[in-house]
Design a protein around this motif. Sequence first.
Motif, PDB file in Angstrom:
ATOM      1  N   SER A  26       0.848  -1.181   0.000  1.00 40.36           N
ATOM      2  CA  SER A  26       0.000   0.000   0.000  1.00 40.36           C
ATOM      3  C   SER A  26       0.882   1.228   0.000  1.00 40.36           C
ATOM      4  O   SER A  26       2.038   1.165   0.398  1.00 40.36           O
ATOM      5  CB  SER A  26      -0.893   0.027   1.237  1.00 40.36           C
ATOM      6  N   ALA A  27       0.327   2.336  -0.441  1.00 38.12           N
ATOM      7  CA  ALA A  27       1.086   3.583  -0.466  1.00 38.12           C
ATOM      8  C   ALA A  27       0.138   4.739  -0.228  1.00 38.12           C
ATOM      9  O   ALA A  27      -1.078   4.610  -0.342  1.00 38.12           O
ATOM     10  CB  ALA A  27       1.787   3.736  -1.813  1.00 38.12           C
ATOM     11  N   SER A  28       0.732   5.865   0.092  1.00 36.31           N
ATOM     12  CA  SER A  28      -0.030   7.085   0.292  1.00 36.31           C
ATOM     13  C   SER A  28       0.752   8.219  -0.351  1.00 36.31           C
ATOM     14  O   SER A  28       1.963   8.324  -0.167  1.00 36.31           O
ATOM     15  CB  SER A  28      -0.207   7.363   1.781  1.00 36.31           C
ATOM     16  N   ILE A  38      -3.220  11.934  -8.590  1.00 36.39           N
ATOM     17  CA  ILE A  38      -1.773  11.727  -8.584  1.00 36.39           C
ATOM     18  C   ILE A  38      -1.355  11.629 -10.043  1.00 36.39           C
ATOM     19  O   ILE A  38      -1.935  10.852 -10.806  1.00 36.39           O
ATOM     20  CB  ILE A  38      -1.399  10.422  -7.852  1.00 36.39           C
ATOM     21  N   SER A  39      -0.342  12.394 -10.422  1.00 34.30           N
ATOM     22  CA  SER A  39       0.117  12.344 -11.815  1.00 34.30           C
ATOM     23  C   SER A  39       0.646  10.946 -12.133  1.00 34.30           C
ATOM     24  O   SER A  39       1.130  10.230 -11.253  1.00 34.30           O
ATOM     25  CB  SER A  39       1.216  13.379 -12.066  1.00 34.30           C
ATOM     26  N   LYS A  40       0.560  10.559 -13.397  1.00 36.58           N
ATOM     27  CA  LYS A  40       1.006   9.227 -13.802  1.00 36.58           C
ATOM     28  C   LYS A  40       2.491   9.023 -13.512  1.00 36.58           C
ATOM     29  O   LYS A  40       2.904   7.920 -13.157  1.00 36.58           O
ATOM     30  CB  LYS A  40       0.676   8.960 -15.268  1.00 36.58           C
ATOM     31  N   ASP A  41       3.307  10.071 -13.624  1.00 32.95           N
ATOM     32  CA  ASP A  41       4.743   9.941 -13.341  1.00 32.95           C
ATOM     33  C   ASP A  41       5.007   9.740 -11.851  1.00 32.95           C
ATOM     34  O   ASP A  41       5.818   8.899 -11.468  1.00 32.95           O
ATOM     35  CB  ASP A  41       5.507  11.159 -13.859  1.00 32.95           C
ATOM     36  N   LYS A  42       4.319  10.506 -11.015  1.00 31.36           N
ATOM     37  CA  LYS A  42       4.488  10.358  -9.562  1.00 31.36           C
ATOM     38  C   LYS A  42       3.971   8.997  -9.113  1.00 31.36           C
ATOM     39  O   LYS A  42       4.566   8.354  -8.254  1.00 31.36           O
ATOM     40  CB  LYS A  42       3.755  11.485  -8.827  1.00 31.36           C
ATOM     41  N   THR A  46       6.204   6.089  -7.284  1.00 29.65           N
ATOM     42  CA  THR A  46       5.791   5.571  -5.981  1.00 29.65           C
ATOM     43  C   THR A  46       5.589   4.059  -6.034  1.00 29.65           C
ATOM     44  O   THR A  46       6.024   3.337  -5.134  1.00 29.65           O
ATOM     45  CB  THR A  46       4.499   6.269  -5.504  1.00 29.65           C
ATOM     46  N   VAL A  47       4.940   3.563  -7.075  1.00 29.40           N
ATOM     47  CA  VAL A  47       4.723   2.117  -7.226  1.00 29.40           C
ATOM     48  C   VAL A  47       6.067   1.394  -7.302  1.00 29.40           C
ATOM     49  O   VAL A  47       6.278   0.385  -6.625  1.00 29.40           O
ATOM     50  CB  VAL A  47       3.842   1.810  -8.464  1.00 29.40           C
ATOM     51  N   ALA A  48       7.002   1.902  -8.096  1.00 31.51           N
ATOM     52  CA  ALA A  48       8.328   1.282  -8.224  1.00 31.51           C
ATOM     53  C   ALA A  48       9.052   1.244  -6.880  1.00 31.51           C
ATOM     54  O   ALA A  48       9.644   0.228  -6.507  1.00 31.51           O
ATOM     55  CB  ALA A  48       9.159   2.029  -9.264  1.00 31.51           C
ATOM     56  N   GLU A  49       8.993   2.346  -6.145  1.00 32.44           N
ATOM     57  CA  GLU A  49       9.656   2.407  -4.838  1.00 32.44           C
ATOM     58  C   GLU A  49       9.032   1.420  -3.850  1.00 32.44           C
ATOM     59  O   GLU A  49       9.745   0.736  -3.113  1.00 32.44           O
ATOM     60  CB  GLU A  49       9.598   3.830  -4.283  1.00 32.44           C
ATOM     61  N   LYS A  50       7.714   1.329  -3.830  1.00 28.02           N
ATOM     62  CA  LYS A  50       7.033   0.407  -2.913  1.00 28.02           C
ATOM     63  C   LYS A  50       7.311  -1.045  -3.278  1.00 28.02           C
ATOM     64  O   LYS A  50       7.528  -1.876  -2.392  1.00 28.02           O
ATOM     65  CB  LYS A  50       5.522   0.673  -2.900  1.00 28.02           C
TER      66      LYS A  50
END
Length: 117
Positions: A26-28, A38-42, A46-50
């Motif tokens: 999960s992320a916030s 949330i912009s597609k780039d952000k 975030t998905v990659a980092e999580k």
Amino acid sequence: MAMARLSAATWSLSAVAVGVLLVGCSASVSADKSEAKISKDKLATTVAEKLAATTGQPKPDVTCPEDLAGKVGTTTRCTLTASDGSTLGVTVKVSSVDGDNINFDIKADDAPSPAAN
């Protein structure tokens, strides 16, 4: 007897998928109140980092096709791409919105798709 072998990239994708399925993710992200998205780039970052944090693997290459609206239940499909071109679909679903924070769940597909020839 032939023995199937996974490429390093496919193995990495499989490890990401298993890690995400076993642990969940999960992320916030804080969003601009006027836009409530949330912009597609952000989102991709975030998905990659999580995924990297959840699996202990290096940060993967993730792309998302659209911004994620800050409305509970909204989903989008992102794509994780390995160095050999194989891909793994990733579903992102908004679980809650708290002020300017959009909370979402991340779930990788069970199996990667082979690279296009």
